[in-house]
Design an enzyme around this catalytic site. Structure first.
Site, PDB file in Angstrom:
ATOM      1  N   GLU A  56      -5.423  -2.775  12.232  1.00 13.29           N
ATOM      2  CA  GLU A  56      -5.597  -3.590  11.594  1.00 13.29           C
ATOM      3  C   GLU A  56      -6.151  -4.714  11.561  1.00 13.29           C
ATOM      4  O   GLU A  56      -7.166  -4.963   9.783  1.00 13.29           O
ATOM      5  CB  GLU A  56      -4.264  -4.558  11.554  1.00 13.29           C
ATOM      6  CG  GLU A  56      -3.472  -3.483  11.246  1.00 13.29           C
ATOM      7  CD  GLU A  56      -3.169  -2.151  10.743  1.00 13.29           C
ATOM      8  OE1 GLU A  56      -3.621  -2.788   9.255  1.00 13.29           O
ATOM      9  OE2 GLU A  56      -2.050  -1.279  10.616  1.00 13.29           O
TER      10      GLU A  56
ATOM     11  N   ALA B  63       2.292  -0.932  10.407  1.00 16.91           N
ATOM     12  CA  ALA B  63       1.416  -2.316  10.667  1.00 16.91           C
ATOM     13  C   ALA B  63       0.411  -1.844   9.153  1.00 16.91           C
ATOM     14  O   ALA B  63      -0.113  -0.527   9.256  1.00 16.91           O
ATOM     15  CB  ALA B  63       0.401  -1.987  11.733  1.00 16.91           C
ATOM     16  N   MET B  64       0.356  -3.442   8.761  1.00 23.60           N
ATOM     17  CA  MET B  64      -0.792  -2.981   7.525  1.00 23.60           C
ATOM     18  C   MET B  64      -0.935  -4.203   7.526  1.00 23.60           C
ATOM     19  O   MET B  64      -1.301  -5.271   7.578  1.00 23.60           O
ATOM     20  CB  MET B  64       0.204  -2.978   6.407  1.00 23.60           C
ATOM     21  CG  MET B  64       0.297  -3.590   4.919  1.00 23.60           C
ATOM     22  SD  MET B  64      -1.000  -2.176   3.976  1.00 23.60           S
ATOM     23  CE  MET B  64      -2.649  -3.126   3.632  1.00 23.60           C
ATOM     24  N   GLU B  65      -2.639  -3.486   6.588  1.00 28.85           N
ATOM     25  CA  GLU B  65      -3.362  -5.026   7.251  1.00 28.85           C
ATOM     26  C   GLU B  65      -3.685  -5.484   6.190  1.00 28.85           C
ATOM     27  O   GLU B  65      -4.867  -6.755   5.701  1.00 28.85           O
ATOM     28  CB  GLU B  65      -4.728  -4.515   6.945  1.00 28.85           C
ATOM     29  CG  GLU B  65      -5.174  -3.709   5.588  1.00 28.85           C
ATOM     30  CD  GLU B  65      -5.060  -1.360   5.754  1.00 28.85           C
ATOM     31  OE1 GLU B  65      -3.772  -1.950   6.507  1.00 28.85           O
ATOM     32  OE2 GLU B  65      -5.454  -1.209   4.955  1.00 28.85           O
ATOM     33  N   ASN B  66      -2.721  -6.090   5.391  1.00 34.64           N
ATOM     34  CA  ASN B  66      -2.791  -7.518   4.305  1.00 34.64           C
ATOM     35  C   ASN B  66      -3.720  -8.573   4.893  1.00 34.64           C
ATOM     36  O   ASN B  66      -3.985  -9.541   5.951  1.00 34.64           O
ATOM     37  CB  ASN B  66      -1.235  -8.666   3.916  1.00 34.64           C
ATOM     38  CG  ASN B  66      -0.869  -6.752   4.069  1.00 34.64           C
ATOM     39  OD1 ASN B  66      -0.505  -6.405   2.941  1.00 34.64           O
ATOM     40  ND2 ASN B  66       0.623  -7.214   5.464  1.00 34.64           N
TER      41      ASN B  66
ATOM     42  N   GLU C 111       0.689  -1.063  -0.104  1.00 28.50           N
ATOM     43  CA  GLU C 111       0.159  -0.376  -0.125  1.00 28.50           C
ATOM     44  C   GLU C 111       1.118   1.323  -0.308  1.00 28.50           C
ATOM     45  O   GLU C 111       1.618   0.910   0.932  1.00 28.50           O
ATOM     46  CB  GLU C 111      -0.741   0.535   1.234  1.00 28.50           C
ATOM     47  CG  GLU C 111      -1.710   1.018   1.094  1.00 28.50           C
ATOM     48  CD  GLU C 111      -3.024   1.079   2.421  1.00 28.50           C
ATOM     49  OE1 GLU C 111      -2.496   0.602   3.313  1.00 28.50           O
ATOM     50  OE2 GLU C 111      -4.115   1.477   2.211  1.00 28.50           O
TER      51      GLU C 111
ATOM     52  N   HIS D 145      -9.444  -3.680   9.459  1.00 26.13           N
ATOM     53  CA  HIS D 145      -9.325  -3.432   7.618  1.00 26.13           C
ATOM     54  C   HIS D 145     -10.165  -4.705   7.723  1.00 26.13           C
ATOM     55  O   HIS D 145     -10.180  -4.309   5.914  1.00 26.13           O
ATOM     56  CB  HIS D 145      -8.015  -3.234   7.753  1.00 26.13           C
ATOM     57  CG  HIS D 145      -7.629  -1.809   8.068  1.00 26.13           C
ATOM     58  ND1 HIS D 145      -8.664  -0.872   7.107  1.00 26.13           N
ATOM     59  CD2 HIS D 145      -6.704  -0.633   8.388  1.00 26.13           C
ATOM     60  CE1 HIS D 145      -7.890   0.308   7.452  1.00 26.13           C
ATOM     61  NE2 HIS D 145      -6.645   0.388   7.722  1.00 26.13           N
TER      62      HIS D 145
ATOM     63  N   GLU E 235      -9.516   4.452   6.704  1.00 31.86           N
ATOM     64  CA  GLU E 235      -8.452   4.334   7.731  1.00 31.86           C
ATOM     65  C   GLU E 235      -9.005   5.955   8.871  1.00 31.86           C
ATOM     66  O   GLU E 235      -9.359   5.036  10.381  1.00 31.86           O
ATOM     67  CB  GLU E 235      -7.534   5.797   7.282  1.00 31.86           C
ATOM     68  CG  GLU E 235      -6.217   5.399   6.693  1.00 31.86           C
ATOM     69  CD  GLU E 235      -5.698   3.213   6.315  1.00 31.86           C
ATOM     70  OE1 GLU E 235      -5.836   3.137   7.662  1.00 31.86           O
ATOM     71  OE2 GLU E 235      -5.054   2.939   6.561  1.00 31.86           O
TER      72      GLU E 235
HETATM   73 ZN   LIG Z   1      -5.131   1.784   9.163  1.00 31.77          ZN
END
Ligand SMILES: [Zn+2]
Length: 886
Positions: free
Chosen positions: A343, A307-310, A171, A346, A365
């Site tokens: 996360e 952090a990233m919501e894969n 992202e 998401h 977001e």
């Molecule tokens: Zn987010």
């Protein structure tokens, strides 16, 4: 994506001299149209072709920092075309072929790469007829050293050996560095990922491993399950010497992965996730759709996200997921819990239902940020998320009060503009607007609307109005209209209050204006504002939807509080008599309103709408046993004045005396180590008081911090960073060297990065130069270097900016490519030097496209504001301090 958490942002928050934005009051872009269709959603690719499935085989060579890929993409050609254009960045395409679904050859195209547009175009000798095909591409790519595309993080293992782990971060627009693809959120497709990896390493994807095949010579072919339809930016792959622990929640396998040796530190995140999953399943009314949900901790840092919501494979930097016993504290637990909540939210809002284009990023977001609070309220009410939410609202208003701001929903045209959209407006204003609308709709009605939206749009894409339509239906109230006022135009309403008591009842006259720091004199914007009024110490309440002017009647004659409960996104300016009444009775006001009233007084004071004395009186009059979060804010108000006192010894001495009188007794009451029966938020207050008093150079606090530094192992983890911070800020050369030695010897990656960042905090310019020089050596590690530079920047902005300009390529080589502009702009975050304005402008002219200037323009607006505040508002502070005897 969760933005980077910045503990040392105190002073910034306090001065409200934050930011931003926007001349463009752009209303009426694609995202406001009803129903997302391919034709109405922005794209950078021709529409003639759409992908439906990707078969990917990736063979990484971690040592060479390269990988090979084979992609077989099932596509639908919608109209006859001689060219197929898709995204590809930093990929070398070796060969490509088009076949029909039955395997018949349909063309051998030539390939042209456009580096600037990040595309690959396949040109055929004759038009490809409409129908289904498979586009097969053999290619090679590179492994990056910062968090974009496929990237490597190096670390020292527990046994001392040097290790390398691989992760992906896509992202907003970096999946194209991993595979040729239609790399826009609208193009959802299914994914089958295979990878050839060293047999002794652990490979992680979005889905569980379906099969493993030993290929000999220490290599294994790992095949992951096929994903549901999803956007490219949610694909995930990771490889390393990991350990994994799992727990079943219903029929979902919830897992945590860490580098070998750290697994126990992930227990807290695992439990948080397992606790929240059933609750979220219920909240959304749609069960989490994948068979597993992993949380993966990676060593290192990014300047921009934590952090990233894969989907099914959530990525975290360690400091947002692991509870390292060396620095474990309530605030770290709270951070981990809220990042996990964000996360996980998401997984529905973003992954299951996805915005069609980045214009509507806030849908992801804002919603995830808001749900953090709801989850915390459910599982950890002792952290008072309703108070934490006001900090988030302040950070949004700090950006939204400037002409450089932008509407929550705003047109995004380029990759860089999409990257820049990950800001306080998108996250925090989005969150605050949702909180306001939920309060106005009613929480049950709101949830019913959210559930209907999830049900209707799961596995597809939406625009914002798709959500409003469902909430309108569920609540029976004009949510869309209010929502449009707050999301399609920028800025903050100002509600002016005049209250008059007559015959035992209070008449409240309201008038809506606009709160702005640099748009004064212009016609105020107009909003429909849900307003709730209550009485100090009373139970009487009244509500209205304010349009322009309004009036309310409240029984009783005690002072009224407007925006009672603080769910509204607006500032309140009271008539002087009402404000004086509130200030006098501030001890009996509810904590959430104490905080909101203080926030408004600070902002209105800095802006010149209200005397600075009002905010200082509130700070002075808060009871010593006020809620820790309210007292923390009081401390941050004082900290916010500190930069204005740096070059003014008399002011600094007076401010320090005030801080000492106000805050030191509170710190003494709390003590320097946690007590068993103290509130859950007391630890954060203790750390803040130590930092604020220590930063001001309060002698007893500095001495006590130094005394404790003599035996660092004995310092309680919850105050360790604060104490070392005070020591670092006031360090001499010998102390700095001692801290440096600690950083070098530290084995915990997380603590090590923190220690290196503290090296940048020294007030002594010579030590600042040493820290900057250190950042460009190999010693701290590639992702720690920019942390040191930022840390120096907070203390010595001009010096740091000059250093970065002089060493531009070396510094930027260590910063995520998507965030360079924001990184440079942020270095000036505490500057009030007129010369910085010219320097920033020159930087923007030399390095940035016209459409990418916003972060720099925001930084310039803030510097100009600080200069103005120093000239026009600080004399009132001096007068108050003198009058109060400091
Ligand atoms: Zn987010």
């Amino acid at each position: 994506m969760k933005r980077t958490y910045r503990r040392f942002a105190l002073a910034l928050l306090a001065s409200v001299a934050l930011p931003m934005s926007a001349g463009a009051q752009g209303v009426g872009n694609a995202s406001t149209t009803k129903g997302a269709t391919a034709e109405t959603v922005t794209t950078q690719l021709p529409r003639a072709v759409r992908p439906s499935h990707y078969d990917l085989t990736i063979t990484p060579d971690a040592q060479a920092m390269t990988f090979e890929g084979q992609a077989a993409i099932t596509i639908d050609v919608v109209e006859a075309t001689r060219t197929i254009t898709l995204h590809a960045a930093d990929l070398a395409i070796a060969k490509a072929a088009l076949t029909t679904k039955t395997g018949r050859k349909a063309g051998a195209p030539t390939v042209t790469l456009d580096t600037k547009a990040q595309t690959a175009t396949f040109t055929f000798t004759k038009p490809v007829a409409p129908g289904s095909y498979v586009l097969s591409i053999d290619y090679a790519g590179k492994i990056n050293t910062q968090a974009f595309g496929l990237f490597a993080l190096d670390y020292k293992a527990a046994d001392g050996s040097q290790k390398r782990a691989l992760f992906t971060q896509f992202e907003n627009s970096d999946a194209r560095r991993f595979m040729p693809s239609w790399d826009e959120p609208f193009y959802k497709a299914t994914f089958s990922l295979k990878t050839i990896v060293p047999t002794d390493e652990v490979a992680v994807g979005n889905l569980p491993v379906e099969s493993r095949k030993d290929l000999g010579q220490g290599k294994t072919l790992v095949t992951f399950g096929t994903s549901p339809r999803m956007s490219t930016y949610l694909l995930f792959f990771s490889l390393g010497d990991f350990e994994r622990k799992t727990v079943m929640v219903g029929d979902t396998e919830v897992g945590v992965l860490t580098k070998r040796g750290d697994l126990a530190q992930a227990d807290y995140a695992l439990k948080a996730s397992a606790d929240m999953l059933p609750w979220m399943n219920e909240y959304f009314g749609e069960k989490y759709p994948l068979p597993k949900l992993d949380h993966i901790a990676a060593p290192g840092r990014s300047q921009f996200f934590s952090a990233m919501e894969n989907w099914g494979g959530i990525f975290y930097f360690e400091n947002a997921m692991l509870l390292d016993p060396k620095i474990a504290s309530n605030s770290l637990r709270e951070r981990i819990f809220t990042v996990v909540a964000h996360e996980m939210a998401h997984q529905w809002f973003g992954d299951l239902v996805t915005m069609s284009w980045w214009d509507d990023l806030w849908l992801n977001e804002g919603f995830a940020s808001w749900l953090e609070s709801r989850a915390t309220e459910k599982f950890h009410p002792e952290w008072h998320p309703e108070l934490t939410a006001l900090g988030s609202r302040e950070s949004a208003m700090g950006q939204d009060a400037y002409v450089t701001t932008h509407p929550v929903i705003h047109p995004i045209k380029t990759v860089e503009e999409a990257s820049q959209a990950f800001d306080s407006i998108t996250y925090s204003k989005g969150e605050a607007v949702i909180r306001m609308l939920e309060a106005y709709a009613g929480s049950d009605e709101w949830r019913a609307g959210v559930q209907a939206y999830m049900k209707r749009y799961s596995h597809s894409n939406t625009v914002t109005d798709d959500l409003w339509r469902e909430i309108d239906k569920a609540s029976g109230k004009p949510i869309s209209e209010i929502a449009h006022d707050f999301t399609l135009q920028p800025g903050i309403p100002l509600v002016k209050v005049t209250a008059t008591c007559n015959a035992g009842s209070t008449a409240v006259a309201l008038e809506q204006g606009e709160f702005t720091r640099d748009r004064a004199g212009k016609q105020p914007l107009a909003w429909r504002v849900p307003v709730r009024v209550a009485q100090v110490g009373g139970t009487a309440q009244a509500e209205t939807l304010l349009q322009g002017k309004g009036a309310l009647q409240v029984a009783g004659c005690s002072p009224v509080i407007v925006n009672a409960g603080q769910t509204g996104y607006y500032r309140v300016l009271y008539d002087p008599r009402t404000f004086a009444g509130i200030a006098k009775n501030i001890a009996t006001v509810k904590p959430v309103d104490q905080l909101g009233i203080l926030n408004d007084a600070v902002a209105l004071g800095y802006a010149g709408n209200q005397p600075m004395a009002d905010m200082l009186d509130l700070v002075k009059n808060l009871p010593a046993d006020a809620s820790p979060q309210v007292m923390e804010r009081a401390a941050s108000v004082i900290a916010g004045l500190a930069p204005y006192a740096e070059a003014n010894p008399k002011r600094k001495a007076a401010l320090t005396r005030f801080a000492t009188a106000r805050l030191l007794p509170v710190l003494k009451g709390l003590g320097w180590t946690p007590k068993a029966d103290e509130p859950a938020t007391a630890g954060e207050l203790r750390a803040t008081l130590i930092e604020v008093l220590g930063d001001l150079g309060e002698k007893t606090v500095v001495a006590e911090a130094r005394r404790r530094f003599a035996d660092p192992a004995a310092i309680d983890p919850s105050v360790k960073v604060a104490i070392l911070g005070v020591v670092a800020k006031n360090a001499d050369a010998a102390t700095w060297d001692a801290l440096h030695a600690m950083a070098k010897d530290e084995t915990s990656a997380q603590v090590r990065t923190t220690l290196y960042s503290l090296l940048g905090r020294a007030a002594d310019p010579a030590l600042a130069d040493k820290a900057l020089a250190l950042s460009l050596t190999d010693e701290p590690g590639l992702t720690t270097s920019p942390v040191i530079v930022s840390s120096v920047g907070a203390e010595h902005p001009e010096r740091t900016f000059d250093f970065v300009m002089a060493n531009y390529d070396a510094v930027m080589g260590r910063v995520d490519v998507s965030g360079a502009t924001r990184y440079v702009a942020r270095l000036s975050a505490t500057s009030a030097d007129p010369a910085m304005v010219g320097k920033l402008d020159a930087y923007a002219k030399q390095r940035l496209a016209a459409g990418s200037r916003r972060p720099v323009d925001e930084a310039i607006a803030k510097i100009q504001d600080r200069i103005k505040v120093a000239q026009t508002r600080l004399p009132e502070v001096d007068a108050w301090l003198a009058k109060a005897g400091y």
